[in-house]
Scaffold this motif. Sequence first.
Motif, short mmCIF file in Angstrom:
data_model
loop_
_atom_site.label_atom_id
_atom_site.label_comp_id
_atom_site.label_asym_id
_atom_site.label_seq_id
_atom_site.Cartn_x
_atom_site.Cartn_y
_atom_site.Cartn_z
N HIS A 1 0.83 -1.21 0.00
CA HIS A 1 0.00 0.00 0.00
C HIS A 1 0.86 1.26 0.00
CE1 HIS A 1 -3.08 2.92 0.78
NE2 HIS A 1 -2.47 3.28 1.89
N SER A 2 1.82 1.33 0.90
CA SER A 2 2.67 2.52 0.99
C SER A 2 3.67 2.60 -0.15
CB SER A 2 3.41 2.56 2.33
OG SER A 2 4.39 1.53 2.37
N GLY A 3 4.09 1.42 -0.64
CA GLY A 3 5.12 1.38 -1.67
C GLY A 3 6.49 1.73 -1.15
N ARG A 4 6.64 1.73 0.19
CA ARG A 4 7.91 2.15 0.79
C ARG A 4 8.48 1.13 1.79
NH1 ARG A 4 8.96 7.38 -0.25
NH2 ARG A 4 7.26 8.62 -1.15
N ASN A 5 7.79 0.01 1.97
CA ASN A 5 8.28 -0.99 2.91
C ASN A 5 9.69 -1.43 2.53
OD1 ASN A 5 8.61 -4.12 3.51
ND2 ASN A 5 7.26 -3.27 5.07
N ARG A 6 10.60 -1.41 3.48
CA ARG A 6 12.01 -1.66 3.18
C ARG A 6 12.24 -3.07 2.63
NH1 ARG A 6 16.18 -0.88 8.01
NH2 ARG A 6 14.99 -2.68 8.77
N ASP A 7 11.63 -4.07 3.27
CA ASP A 7 11.82 -5.45 2.81
C ASP A 7 11.24 -5.65 1.42
OD1 ASP A 7 13.09 -6.15 5.15
OD2 ASP A 7 11.27 -6.93 6.11
N THR A 8 10.04 -5.10 1.21
CA THR A 8 9.38 -5.26 -0.09
C THR A 8 10.17 -4.54 -1.18
OG1 THR A 8 7.26 -5.33 1.06
CG2 THR A 8 7.20 -5.07 -1.32
N LEU A 9 10.72 -3.38 -0.85
CA LEU A 9 11.51 -2.63 -1.82
C LEU A 9 12.77 -3.41 -2.21
CD1 LEU A 9 11.97 -0.12 -3.50
CD2 LEU A 9 12.99 0.98 -1.49
N GLN A 10 13.41 -4.06 -1.24
CA GLN A 10 14.60 -4.85 -1.54
C GLN A 10 14.24 -6.04 -2.42
OE1 GLN A 10 17.83 -4.09 -0.85
NE2 GLN A 10 18.20 -5.81 -2.23
N ILE A 11 13.12 -6.67 -2.15
CA ILE A 11 12.65 -7.78 -2.98
C ILE A 11 12.41 -7.29 -4.41
CG2 ILE A 11 10.68 -9.34 -3.36
CD1 ILE A 11 10.44 -9.38 -0.22
N SER A 12 11.78 -6.13 -4.53
CA SER A 12 11.48 -5.56 -5.85
C SER A 12 12.76 -5.24 -6.62
CB SER A 12 10.64 -4.29 -5.69
OG SER A 12 9.45 -4.55 -5.00
N LYS A 13 13.71 -4.61 -5.94
CA LYS A 13 14.98 -4.26 -6.59
C LYS A 13 15.71 -5.52 -7.06
CE LYS A 13 15.92 0.12 -4.21
NZ LYS A 13 16.81 0.81 -3.23
N THR A 14 15.69 -6.55 -6.22
CA THR A 14 16.37 -7.81 -6.57
C THR A 14 15.72 -8.45 -7.79
OG1 THR A 14 16.95 -8.16 -4.25
CG2 THR A 14 17.06 -10.08 -5.71
N ALA A 15 14.39 -8.47 -7.83
CA ALA A 15 13.68 -9.04 -8.97
C ALA A 15 14.02 -8.28 -10.25
CB ALA A 15 12.17 -9.00 -8.72
N LYS A 16 14.06 -6.95 -10.19
CA LYS A 16 14.37 -6.14 -11.37
C LYS A 16 15.83 -6.33 -11.79
CE LYS A 16 12.26 -3.57 -13.30
NZ LYS A 16 11.52 -3.79 -14.56
N GLU A 17 16.72 -6.43 -10.83
CA GLU A 17 18.15 -6.62 -11.14
C GLU A 17 18.39 -7.91 -11.93
OE1 GLU A 17 20.06 -6.48 -7.39
OE2 GLU A 17 19.90 -4.28 -7.19
N HIS A 18 17.53 -8.90 -11.73
CA HIS A 18 17.69 -10.18 -12.42
C HIS A 18 16.82 -10.28 -13.67
CE1 HIS A 18 19.60 -11.09 -8.57
NE2 HIS A 18 20.23 -12.06 -9.19
N GLY A 19 16.28 -9.14 -14.10
CA GLY A 19 15.61 -9.08 -15.40
C GLY A 19 14.13 -9.36 -15.41
N ALA A 20 13.53 -9.61 -14.26
CA ALA A 20 12.09 -9.91 -14.23
C ALA A 20 11.27 -8.65 -14.50
CB ALA A 20 11.71 -10.50 -12.87
N SER A 21 10.11 -8.85 -15.11
CA SER A 21 9.15 -7.75 -15.24
C SER A 21 8.46 -7.58 -13.89
CB SER A 21 8.13 -8.08 -16.32
OG SER A 21 8.75 -8.27 -17.58
N MET A 22 7.84 -6.41 -13.71
CA MET A 22 7.24 -6.15 -12.39
C MET A 22 5.96 -5.34 -12.51
SD MET A 22 8.99 -4.16 -9.18
CE MET A 22 7.96 -3.33 -7.97
N ILE A 23 4.93 -5.82 -11.81
CA ILE A 23 3.68 -5.09 -11.63
C ILE A 23 3.58 -4.71 -10.16
CG2 ILE A 23 1.15 -5.22 -11.67
CD1 ILE A 23 1.39 -7.28 -13.92
#
Length: 281
Positions: free
Chosen positions: A186-208
């Motif tokens: 919801h906030s889009g700022r959770n630290r753990d979720t942001l790290q998961i998102s960055k890791t997914a993008k770093e490995h080439g995954a698309s993201m919604i």
Amino acid sequence: MTQNTIKKISSLYPRLSEKEKKIADYIQEDPSHIINKTINEVSADLNIADATVFRFCKRLGFKGYQAMKIALASEVITPIQQFHEEISESDDEKTIFQKIFKSNIRTLENTMHILDEGSIKRAVMLMNKAKHIYFYGTGGSAVIAMDAYHKFVRTGVKCFAFVDSHFQLMSASQLSTDDLAVVISHSGRNRDTLQISKTAKEHGASMIAITGFPKSPIGQLADVALYTSSEETEYRSEALSSRIGQLSIIDALYVNTMVKHKDDANHALEKMRHAISQTRI
């Protein structure tokens, strides 16, 4: 809050071009009117280019048209909604039920209004081309991610979800360009979720991203962001109210995927029903 955006428009007005002034006048005349309009409809109403509307939004400090529309929606609608949903300790049980249901209905209506058609189509496209779909969310959002998995496992598409944030991060590190990460926050700022998102993008995954804040780090990082609109009251946080919108977005993505993968979905459902039937005595 509406006046903050309107004041910003007023302060910039003398420095706007003639076409940009047309947009400013259009918004100032009735801020709520633009909430139900696409950028194409606004440009058609004013006989100007979509790019002009987009540049106007950027001048106001928004990422784009959708971000400005969401801001206006929260600023115009929320004060009225909060007045009507104010819960009193003197309310009886039925009255509280009615107010909560009405609040949920407004959350759905507001979310539906701010969802961008282009973003919806891109999200469905990413869903359809992904070989594997991973649903991520921490805390309360983990429950939404698990609900998404519970639905999408019926589509025949390989999907995964993990409650533990460390397992989520580990799985994100193994994603590839064939994979899709659906991140719920919801906030889009959770630290753990942001790290998961960055890791997914770093490995080439698309993201919604499914979030309530267009300018949030997770919203900015995503290939496609789908936004919810919710309100905070004395007894329910904005994050709790947003879940009904998040669940509905997931439902809509699920049905779209079922339609596109009809044969695979039917086969998956048959296997699931067969497995369940084996457990019955």
